[in-house]
Structure formats: C-alpha cells, structure tokens
Design a protein around this motif. Sequence first.
Motif, PDB file in Angstrom:
ATOM      1  N   SER A   1       0.823  -1.204   0.000  1.00 16.58           N
ATOM      2  CA  SER A   1       0.000   0.000   0.000  1.00 16.58           C
ATOM      3  C   SER A   1       0.856   1.253   0.000  1.00 16.58           C
ATOM      4  CB  SER A   1      -0.935   0.007   1.227  1.00 16.58           C
ATOM      5  OG  SER A   1      -1.860  -1.053   1.148  1.00 16.58           O
ATOM      6  N   ALA A   2       1.920   1.232   0.818  1.00 12.26           N
ATOM      7  CA  ALA A   2       2.829   2.381   0.855  1.00 12.26           C
ATOM      8  C   ALA A   2       3.598   2.496  -0.463  1.00 12.26           C
ATOM      9  CB  ALA A   2       3.790   2.251   2.029  1.00 12.26           C
ATOM     10  N   ALA A   3       3.972   1.352  -1.028  1.00  9.30           N
ATOM     11  CA  ALA A   3       4.682   1.370  -2.303  1.00  9.30           C
ATOM     12  C   ALA A   3       3.809   1.975  -3.390  1.00  9.30           C
ATOM     13  CB  ALA A   3       5.100  -0.050  -2.692  1.00  9.30           C
ATOM     14  N   TYR A   4       2.553   1.602  -3.410  1.00  9.41           N
ATOM     15  CA  TYR A   4       1.621   2.123  -4.417  1.00  9.41           C
ATOM     16  C   TYR A   4       1.455   3.629  -4.259  1.00  9.41           C
ATOM     17  CZ  TYR A   4      -2.441   1.920  -7.530  1.00  9.41           C
ATOM     18  OH  TYR A   4      -3.317   2.085  -8.573  1.00  9.41           O
ATOM     19  N   LYS A   5       1.346   4.078  -3.010  1.00  9.38           N
ATOM     20  CA  LYS A   5       1.231   5.516  -2.753  1.00  9.38           C
ATOM     21  C   LYS A   5       2.518   6.226  -3.134  1.00  9.38           C
ATOM     22  CE  LYS A   5      -0.686   9.230  -0.922  1.00  9.38           C
ATOM     23  NZ  LYS A   5      -1.891   9.868  -1.504  1.00  9.38           N
ATOM     24  N   PHE A   6       3.662   5.643  -2.774  1.00 11.34           N
ATOM     25  CA  PHE A   6       4.957   6.277  -3.002  1.00 11.34           C
ATOM     26  C   PHE A   6       5.278   6.371  -4.493  1.00 11.34           C
ATOM     27  CE2 PHE A   6       9.558   6.111  -3.565  1.00 11.34           C
ATOM     28  CZ  PHE A   6       9.995   7.109  -2.707  1.00 11.34           C
ATOM     29  N   TYR A   7       5.114   5.245  -5.195  1.00  8.46           N
ATOM     30  CA  TYR A   7       5.535   5.199  -6.595  1.00  8.46           C
ATOM     31  C   TYR A   7       4.473   5.700  -7.565  1.00  8.46           C
ATOM     32  CZ  TYR A   7       9.615   2.415  -5.306  1.00  8.46           C
ATOM     33  OH  TYR A   7      10.804   1.987  -4.769  1.00  8.46           O
ATOM     34  N   CYS A   8       3.220   5.440  -7.253  1.00  4.88           N
ATOM     35  CA  CYS A   8       2.148   5.750  -8.206  1.00  4.88           C
ATOM     36  C   CYS A   8       1.312   6.957  -7.794  1.00  4.88           C
ATOM     37  CB  CYS A   8       1.245   4.531  -8.384  1.00  4.88           C
ATOM     38  SG  CYS A   8       2.141   3.042  -8.916  1.00  4.88           S
ATOM     39  N   GLY A   9       1.504   7.419  -6.545  1.00  7.61           N
ATOM     40  CA  GLY A   9       0.786   8.595  -6.087  1.00  7.61           C
ATOM     41  C   GLY A   9      -0.695   8.378  -5.878  1.00  7.61           C
ATOM     42  N   LYS A  10      -1.091   7.117  -5.658  1.00  5.36           N
ATOM     43  CA  LYS A  10      -2.508   6.799  -5.481  1.00  5.36           C
ATOM     44  C   LYS A  10      -2.700   5.911  -4.256  1.00  5.36           C
ATOM     45  CE  LYS A  10      -2.559   5.170  -9.743  1.00  5.36           C
ATOM     46  NZ  LYS A  10      -3.018   4.536 -11.008  1.00  5.36           N
ATOM     47  N   ASN A  11      -3.872   6.006  -3.656  1.00  7.94           N
ATOM     48  CA  ASN A  11      -4.200   5.120  -2.551  1.00  7.94           C
ATOM     49  C   ASN A  11      -4.666   3.777  -3.109  1.00  7.94           C
ATOM     50  OD1 ASN A  11      -3.743   7.014  -0.445  1.00  7.94           O
ATOM     51  ND2 ASN A  11      -5.733   7.951  -0.869  1.00  7.94           N
ATOM     52  N   LEU A  12      -4.263   2.703  -2.454  1.00  3.78           N
ATOM     53  CA  LEU A  12      -4.639   1.361  -2.894  1.00  3.78           C
ATOM     54  C   LEU A  12      -6.010   1.020  -2.315  1.00  3.78           C
ATOM     55  CD1 LEU A  12      -4.125  -1.270  -4.307  1.00  3.78           C
ATOM     56  CD2 LEU A  12      -2.715  -2.008  -2.385  1.00  3.78           C
ATOM     57  N   GLU A  13      -7.028   1.155  -3.149  1.00  4.69           N
ATOM     58  CA  GLU A  13      -8.381   0.799  -2.735  1.00  4.69           C
ATOM     59  C   GLU A  13      -8.529  -0.720  -2.783  1.00  4.69           C
ATOM     60  OE1 GLU A  13     -10.263   3.094  -1.590  1.00  4.69           O
ATOM     61  OE2 GLU A  13      -9.091   4.829  -2.286  1.00  4.69           O
ATOM     62  N   ASP A  14      -9.318  -1.262  -1.882  1.00  8.60           N
ATOM     63  CA  ASP A  14      -9.571  -2.708  -1.822  1.00  8.60           C
ATOM     64  C   ASP A  14      -8.289  -3.509  -1.630  1.00  8.60           C
ATOM     65  OD1 ASP A  14     -12.330  -2.350  -2.257  1.00  8.60           O
ATOM     66  OD2 ASP A  14     -12.001  -2.225  -4.414  1.00  8.60           O
ATOM     67  N   ALA A  15      -7.378  -2.991  -0.795  1.00  7.63           N
ATOM     68  CA  ALA A  15      -6.155  -3.735  -0.491  1.00  7.63           C
ATOM     69  C   ALA A  15      -6.519  -5.093   0.091  1.00  7.63           C
ATOM     70  CB  ALA A  15      -5.291  -2.954   0.490  1.00  7.63           C
ATOM     71  N   HIS A  16      -5.681  -6.078  -0.160  1.00  9.82           N
ATOM     72  CA  HIS A  16      -5.876  -7.461   0.266  1.00  9.82           C
ATOM     73  C   HIS A  16      -7.021  -8.135  -0.474  1.00  9.82           C
ATOM     74  CE1 HIS A  16      -2.764  -7.316   3.236  1.00  9.82           C
ATOM     75  NE2 HIS A  16      -3.319  -6.288   3.827  1.00  9.82           N
ATOM     76  N   THR A  17      -7.379  -7.604  -1.645  1.00  9.12           N
ATOM     77  CA  THR A  17      -8.121  -8.414  -2.596  1.00  9.12           C
ATOM     78  C   THR A  17      -7.119  -8.742  -3.689  1.00  9.12           C
ATOM     79  OG1 THR A  17      -8.865  -6.530  -3.939  1.00  9.12           O
ATOM     80  CG2 THR A  17     -10.271  -7.201  -2.089  1.00  9.12           C
ATOM     81  N   ALA A  18      -7.158  -9.975  -4.154  1.00  9.80           N
ATOM     82  CA  ALA A  18      -6.123 -10.420  -5.090  1.00  9.80           C
ATOM     83  C   ALA A  18      -6.084  -9.558  -6.342  1.00  9.80           C
ATOM     84  CB  ALA A  18      -6.360 -11.889  -5.468  1.00  9.80           C
ATOM     85  N   GLU A  19      -7.256  -9.149  -6.840  1.00 13.73           N
ATOM     86  CA  GLU A  19      -7.289  -8.372  -8.084  1.00 13.73           C
ATOM     87  C   GLU A  19      -6.639  -7.008  -7.915  1.00 13.73           C
ATOM     88  OE1 GLU A  19     -10.419  -7.401 -11.723  1.00 13.73           O
ATOM     89  OE2 GLU A  19     -11.140  -8.279  -9.847  1.00 13.73           O
ATOM     90  N   ALA A  20      -6.970  -6.313  -6.810  1.00 14.58           N
ATOM     91  CA  ALA A  20      -6.387  -4.989  -6.575  1.00 14.58           C
ATOM     92  C   ALA A  20      -4.885  -5.083  -6.344  1.00 14.58           C
ATOM     93  CB  ALA A  20      -7.069  -4.323  -5.383  1.00 14.58           C
ATOM     94  N   ASP A  21      -4.452  -6.068  -5.566  1.00 11.62           N
ATOM     95  CA  ASP A  21      -3.026  -6.215  -5.269  1.00 11.62           C
ATOM     96  C   ASP A  21      -2.229  -6.580  -6.516  1.00 11.62           C
ATOM     97  OD1 ASP A  21      -3.689  -5.648  -2.687  1.00 11.62           O
ATOM     98  OD2 ASP A  21      -3.234  -7.619  -1.867  1.00 11.62           O
ATOM     99  N   THR A  22      -2.820  -7.395  -7.391  1.00 13.59           N
ATOM    100  CA  THR A  22      -2.131  -7.787  -8.616  1.00 13.59           C
ATOM    101  C   THR A  22      -1.912  -6.586  -9.523  1.00 13.59           C
ATOM    102  OG1 THR A  22      -3.070 -10.012  -8.545  1.00 13.59           O
ATOM    103  CG2 THR A  22      -2.256  -9.258 -10.661  1.00 13.59           C
ATOM    104  N   ARG A  23      -2.955  -5.806  -9.750  1.00 14.72           N
ATOM    105  CA  ARG A  23      -2.839  -4.621 -10.601  1.00 14.72           C
ATOM    106  C   ARG A  23      -1.856  -3.621 -10.001  1.00 14.72           C
ATOM    107  NH1 ARG A  23      -3.462  -2.950 -15.671  1.00 14.72           N
ATOM    108  NH2 ARG A  23      -5.255  -4.379 -15.779  1.00 14.72           N
ATOM    109  N   ALA A  24      -1.911  -3.439  -8.682  1.00 18.22           N
ATOM    110  CA  ALA A  24      -1.011  -2.492  -8.026  1.00 18.22           C
ATOM    111  C   ALA A  24       0.440  -2.930  -8.178  1.00 18.22           C
ATOM    112  CB  ALA A  24      -1.373  -2.366  -6.547  1.00 18.22           C
ATOM    113  N   THR A  25       0.696  -4.227  -8.061  1.00 16.61           N
ATOM    114  CA  THR A  25       2.061  -4.734  -8.203  1.00 16.61           C
ATOM    115  C   THR A  25       2.613  -4.441  -9.592  1.00 16.61           C
ATOM    116  OG1 THR A  25       1.614  -6.499  -6.595  1.00 16.61           O
ATOM    117  CG2 THR A  25       3.504  -6.803  -8.051  1.00 16.61           C
TER     118      THR A  25
END
Length: 258
Positions: A137-161
């Motif tokens: 979640s911090a990586a997504y905020k740091f690198y992409c400048g966005k909050n990770l919505e629906d964290a710990h759902t496989a689909e959201a985490d996969t796209r964020a990665t």
Amino acid sequence: MKLNLKNPLVFFDLETTGTNINSDRIVEICYLKVYPNGNETSKAMRINPEMHIPEASTAIHGIHDEDVADCPTFKQVAKEIANDIEGADIAGFNSNRFDVPVLVEEFLRAGIDIDLTKRKFIDVQVIYHKLEQRTLSAAYKFYCGKNLEDAHTAEADTRATYEVLKAQLDRYPETLQNDVDFLSEYSSYSRNVDFAGRIIYDDNNVEVFNFGKYKGIPVAEVLKRDMGYYGWIMNGDFTLNTKNVLTKIRLRESGMLK
C-alpha cells in the motif's frame, strides 16, 4: 514505462487460509498476463480451499467459508491455470517467499508437477525493500501517487504490483534495467533449489541445506553420511516441492536419475 519483455510476464496474487506454505490453501487467485507487445489479459477466481478459513485470515481478505462454498476446488481449475501461465515468467509482491511456493504446492496436490525451473521470477517487494523499505500500500502511494483501494483483494493487489514495477523502472533508471533477467536476479535474496528456500545453491553452484543442523552443508554429503535426515524431512512438515527436490537429488547421487 512499457516493460521490455521476451516472454509473457504473469503478475499474480493469492489470498489464502493462512501463511503456512506447507498446509494452507488458496481461496482467491488473480493473475494479469502482460505480453511482449504490451497487450494484457487478466483473470480472477475464488477457490474452495476444502478447509475452514480461519477468522484471522478472513479479517485480512474478507473471504468467508460461505463465499467459496460453491466455488471450484484448485484441482478443478489447476490445468486451466497451468495453461494460462505456460511459457511465462512470474512476478508478484512477496511472491518468491510465499505466493510461488504456495501455488506450486497446490499444483502438486492436484497432481500437476509443473516445471517452473526455467522461468524468471520478479519479486517487486524485494526491489521495493532494497530501495525504500515499505509495504505494498505504501509502495503504491509512493511510486504511483494513489491510494490502494480494496487492499488485500487479489485483483487490486495484482494490478497495483504491476503498476509499481513500471513506476520503479521509471524512478530508478540508473539502478534498474528494464530486463526480466536482471529484475529476476535483483529481486532474489538467494538462489533457491526448492521454492521454499530450504535448499539453495552456494557460491560454487552446489546444493546445500539452508536450515537446521546441516545448514550450509552440501545435500549430497548429508545424504551419504546421514540418510536418517532424508527420512526425517520426508516424514516432516515440509512442502511437497521440497521433498520432491530432495528425492531427485538423492536419485541423482545414487545414479538412478540421469
């Protein structure tokens, strides 16, 4: 930055019944397949783990027993997943230490001995921790400048990665190379022989144990002087993949496996 790929690269994430790679099971899998030409396909599915999902795990990913009661078991979809990732390299977040070993165990339980030894593995978490020391979640905020919505759902985490890896390449052009071989090597803590990291290659490319009283000792040497250790591992709480790898080494050393 568009990824420079020779083979398709599959980003994937698992939600599971727990964190024991030996015994816990998948309850949700999502993978995003990125092709060398930039095209993408994705798939998400929930899995009946054939066991109770502990409340502590449900509190993290929000999946209850009743949510997967009518879903297919992993064995029922194993061939489909294996076909989808055939010929592709693998990427994830903490995937080398957890997701890949768990996925391999599920394949073995389903009777599919999938050969991933020639694949490249990119662990975006390792790259992140080497450079910034954070969480997804911090990586997504740091690198992409966005909050990770629906964290710990496989689909959201996969796209964020996937998005974090591309942003890492943009941010560290002098450190990171847009090359799967480089990223795979960079995001590896050690050179595992089995996916759980119980057996690794040493600096001389020799298989050695990475735990216990024989840590750092060549596997072949231990098998010669203490066959009881082999039996202890085969009857112990180790992954099926670890046991298969150890057996192949034993057969090779005895001359039965060429």
